[in-house]
Motif scaffolding. Sequence first.
Motif, short mmCIF file in Angstrom:
data_model
loop_
_atom_site.label_atom_id
_atom_site.label_comp_id
_atom_site.label_asym_id
_atom_site.label_seq_id
_atom_site.Cartn_x
_atom_site.Cartn_y
_atom_site.Cartn_z
N ASP A 1 1.99 -7.03 2.59
CA ASP A 1 3.50 -7.47 3.30
C ASP A 1 4.87 -5.58 3.46
O ASP A 1 5.40 -6.01 4.60
CB ASP A 1 4.67 -7.63 1.76
CG ASP A 1 3.89 -9.28 1.39
OD1 ASP A 1 3.10 -10.04 2.27
OD2 ASP A 1 2.84 -9.29 0.37
N LEU A 2 3.86 -4.92 2.74
CA LEU A 2 4.49 -3.87 3.36
C LEU A 2 3.90 -2.34 3.29
O LEU A 2 2.90 -2.60 1.49
CB LEU A 2 5.73 -3.02 2.07
CG LEU A 2 6.59 -1.87 1.83
CD1 LEU A 2 7.35 -1.43 2.94
CD2 LEU A 2 6.98 -1.17 0.65
N GLY B 1 -9.99 0.68 4.40
CA GLY B 1 -10.69 0.07 3.62
C GLY B 1 -9.42 -1.27 3.47
O GLY B 1 -9.74 -1.75 1.70
N LEU B 2 -8.08 -1.64 3.87
CA LEU B 2 -6.52 -2.26 4.21
C LEU B 2 -7.01 -3.24 3.64
O LEU B 2 -7.01 -4.12 4.03
CB LEU B 2 -6.22 -1.62 4.15
CG LEU B 2 -5.42 -0.16 4.17
CD1 LEU B 2 -4.03 0.34 4.64
CD2 LEU B 2 -5.18 -0.23 2.61
N GLY B 3 -8.02 -4.12 4.61
CA GLY B 3 -9.09 -5.57 4.73
C GLY B 3 -7.69 -5.80 6.58
O GLY B 3 -6.80 -5.29 7.37
N ALA C 1 -3.63 -3.86 12.01
CA ALA C 1 -4.36 -5.34 11.07
C ALA C 1 -4.50 -5.46 9.74
O ALA C 1 -4.30 -7.10 9.56
CB ALA C 1 -6.82 -4.92 11.37
N ALA C 2 -4.00 -4.80 8.95
CA ALA C 2 -3.78 -4.53 7.66
C ALA C 2 -2.70 -5.54 7.23
O ALA C 2 -2.02 -6.36 6.41
CB ALA C 2 -4.03 -3.41 6.74
N ALA D 1 1.34 -1.16 -0.06
CA ALA D 1 0.10 -0.20 -0.08
C ALA D 1 0.93 1.05 0.70
O ALA D 1 1.39 1.35 0.86
CB ALA D 1 -0.74 -0.41 1.33
N ASP D 2 0.53 2.08 -1.27
CA ASP D 2 1.15 3.94 -1.18
C ASP D 2 0.38 4.60 -0.54
O ASP D 2 -0.63 4.89 -0.87
CB ASP D 2 1.40 3.72 -2.34
CG ASP D 2 2.43 4.66 -2.42
OD1 ASP D 2 3.11 5.56 -1.91
OD2 ASP D 2 2.59 5.71 -3.74
#
Length: 205
Positions: free
Chosen positions: A122-123, A115-117, A154-155, A53-54
Amino acid sequence: LLPPLAFADPDRTAIEQAVNAPERSAEDRARDAAEKPVEVLAFFGLRPGMRVADVMSGGGYYSEILSRVVGPQGEVIAQNNKPYLDYAGEAADKRFAGGKLTNVRRVNSELDDMGLGENTLDLALFVMSWHDAYWIGKDWPKVDTDKFMAQLFAAVKPGGVVAVVDHVAAAGTGTSVIDALHRIDPEFVRAEFKRVGFVFDGDGD
């Protein structure tokens, strides 16, 4: 800067190839001298196949490089909230037009509900933006930092990495100079990570 535990051996060759890709714009190439993307992403252990995620990705400078490194087996989430979208203008639309980077998924969401779940990343990468989560300004939505930190924890998968590159404020200043200087105290940042369960593993300049 929070380097990796699980990904101690970055694929520097893949990162160099991504940065040197001829399809990258002249504007991005000019920016490389200041950003040092090869050194930064190697430090954090970026490799092909990762899900990254950026966060507050702006116009997507790093999102494009991440996309080229993680490849077809990986995925990049280019997240922006409304102020970052407004700031980026048409830069992100232009970068991703025509489905050029098929492994990038753009997400427009607020920081306390990204909303990243769970166990999906990984990063998670923050470049010159972490301080904004603690900034209170007239054109900036107040962020519920407890929710922000909890969802980030959590994500990120066990053994995963949160990578923070930011402007450094003097020790002991906490968040007090964010409005004036857009800088944040590294000790405050480390304490925020520790309180939700992250482990600090090192830094660099």
